[in-house]
Design a protein around this motif. Structure first.
Motif, PDB file in Angstrom:
ATOM      1  N   GLU A 154       1.097  -1.316   0.024  1.00 43.94           N
ATOM      2  CA  GLU A 154       0.058   0.012  -0.167  1.00 43.94           C
ATOM      3  C   GLU A 154       0.690   1.108  -0.079  1.00 43.94           C
ATOM      4  O   GLU A 154       1.941   1.321   0.771  1.00 43.94           O
ATOM      5  N   THR A 155       0.555   2.095  -0.872  1.00 47.67           N
ATOM      6  CA  THR A 155       1.379   3.464  -0.779  1.00 47.67           C
ATOM      7  C   THR A 155       1.309   4.041   0.636  1.00 47.67           C
ATOM      8  O   THR A 155       0.221   3.995   1.073  1.00 47.67           O
ATOM      9  N   ALA A 156       2.380   4.626   1.138  1.00 50.69           N
ATOM     10  CA  ALA A 156       2.555   5.415   2.583  1.00 50.69           C
ATOM     11  C   ALA A 156       1.495   6.263   3.048  1.00 50.69           C
ATOM     12  O   ALA A 156       1.707   7.394   1.995  1.00 50.69           O
ATOM     13  N   TRP A 157       0.987   6.176   3.741  1.00 53.93           N
ATOM     14  CA  TRP A 157       0.019   7.314   4.502  1.00 53.93           C
ATOM     15  C   TRP A 157       1.086   8.338   4.860  1.00 53.93           C
ATOM     16  O   TRP A 157       0.526   9.685   4.813  1.00 53.93           O
ATOM     17  N   ARG A 158       2.157   8.177   5.512  1.00 57.44           N
ATOM     18  CA  ARG A 158       2.922   9.072   6.045  1.00 57.44           C
ATOM     19  C   ARG A 158       3.716   9.983   5.042  1.00 57.44           C
ATOM     20  O   ARG A 158       4.087  11.103   5.487  1.00 57.44           O
ATOM     21  N   MET A 159       3.888   9.507   3.651  1.00 58.49           N
ATOM     22  CA  MET A 159       4.322  10.459   2.741  1.00 58.49           C
ATOM     23  C   MET A 159       3.335  11.512   2.073  1.00 58.49           C
ATOM     24  O   MET A 159       3.855  12.440   1.299  1.00 58.49           O
ATOM     25  N   MET A 160       1.972  11.429   2.498  1.00 58.50           N
ATOM     26  CA  MET A 160       0.934  12.106   1.829  1.00 58.50           C
ATOM     27  C   MET A 160       1.054  13.604   2.589  1.00 58.50           C
ATOM     28  O   MET A 160       1.257  13.592   3.752  1.00 58.50           O
ATOM     29  N   THR A 161       1.054  14.644   1.915  1.00 58.91           N
ATOM     30  CA  THR A 161       0.943  16.144   2.440  1.00 58.91           C
ATOM     31  C   THR A 161      -0.246  16.576   2.055  1.00 58.91           C
ATOM     32  O   THR A 161      -0.951  16.391   1.012  1.00 58.91           O
TER      33      THR A 161
END
Length: 275
Positions: A154-161
């Motif tokens: 899953e693409t990382a939640w924490r890299m989302m801005t």
């Protein structure tokens, strides 16, 4: 919910063994997210095995229990911590299955892995490769002949801005590509506006097409382990394996994944590296 889904499959006269399902039964992951539980692992492990066994007895095969490291990544943990927690969870599930009468040869086929992919391309590729190597070592230590495990990304939640969310399109593209090149069997990509609310139709369509282009037009999944032989990625993979295995051993020395969360070991280790 899973029981209702199984009932629906039966009512539709569909053979359960033809249904591609990732049930995602993961009590350790749920415990790590919430930080609290009303039951002991001894009690919950029996419920966990019973839920998976019921699906198996009703004919479902494959990905029923999830060893999920996304919680660690989303909380700010390192890649090695994510890998060690994922492997430790899978080992805990193997033990639970065996103690409740399911042989390891059967149990390991019920477990799949789920970790995060982010915009650090080389590190993500190495992390997915390292997970397969670590699990192979666990299988060998358990007296099992290694076989390919199912690995979900899953693409990382924490890299989302939240600020300038359009940049998240680039991050998601890199993350999906890295997960493919690292050997993920399936990928869930978060829409670029996820951090600011429920994604609209455009955001969902865009992220779906990102995956389709990389898969269907760029053919990234056509080569098995394309990073093999790359000195840089092989070195990162090797270092991740060593670091993750050492941390896995630390978790085991505290009684396993559930006990490590219960004692606060996992939380304190993540807090030490979170920025």
């Amino acid at each position: 919910m899973l029981r209702q889904f199984a009932d629906l499959v039966r009512r539709q006269n569909v053979r359960a063994d033809t249904v591609d399902i990732a049930a995602g039964v993961d009590p350790i992951g749920a415990f790590a997210v919430s930080g609290s539980t009303k039951s002991s692992w001894n009690e919950l492990s029996k419920d966990f095995v019973a839920a998976v066994r019921e699906l198996h007895d009703r004919g479902f095969r494959g990905s029923l229990a999830a060893a999920d490291g996304r919680t660690i990544h989303n909380a700010g943990g390192s890649e090695a911590q994510e890998l060690s927690f994922t492997i430790a969870s899978a080992v805990e599930y193997l033990r639970a299955f065996e103690s409740n009468g399911i042989a390891p040869e059967t149990a390991r086929d019920m477990i799949y892995f789920r970790i995060s992919a982010d915009a650090d391309e080389f590190l993500t590729i190495a992390k997915f490769r390292a997970l397969r190597k670590l699990w192979t070592r666990v299988e060998e230590a358990s007296g099992l002949t290694p076989k390919s495990a199912y690995l979900s990304a899953e693409t990382a939640w924490r890299m989302m801005t939240k600020r300038d969310p359009n940049v998240n399109m680039l991050r998601a593209t890199i993350a999906v590509a890295a997960a493919i090149l690292g050997g993920a069997d399936s990928i869930a990509a978060l829409p670029h506006t996820t951090a600011i609310g429920l994604p609209d139709a455009f955001a969902r369509r865009l992220v779906r097409n990102t995956q389709l282009i990389l898969l269907g037009e760029s053919h990234l999944a056509k080569v098995a382990d394309p990073a093999a032989g790359s000195g840089a990625i092989e070195e990162i993979t090797s270092k991740l394996c060593k670091a993750a295995w050492n941390q896995f051993q630390e978790v085991e020395s505290h009684g396993g994944a559930w006990a490590a969360v219960e004692k606060g070991l996992v939380q304190s280790n993540v807090a030490a590296v979170r920025v």
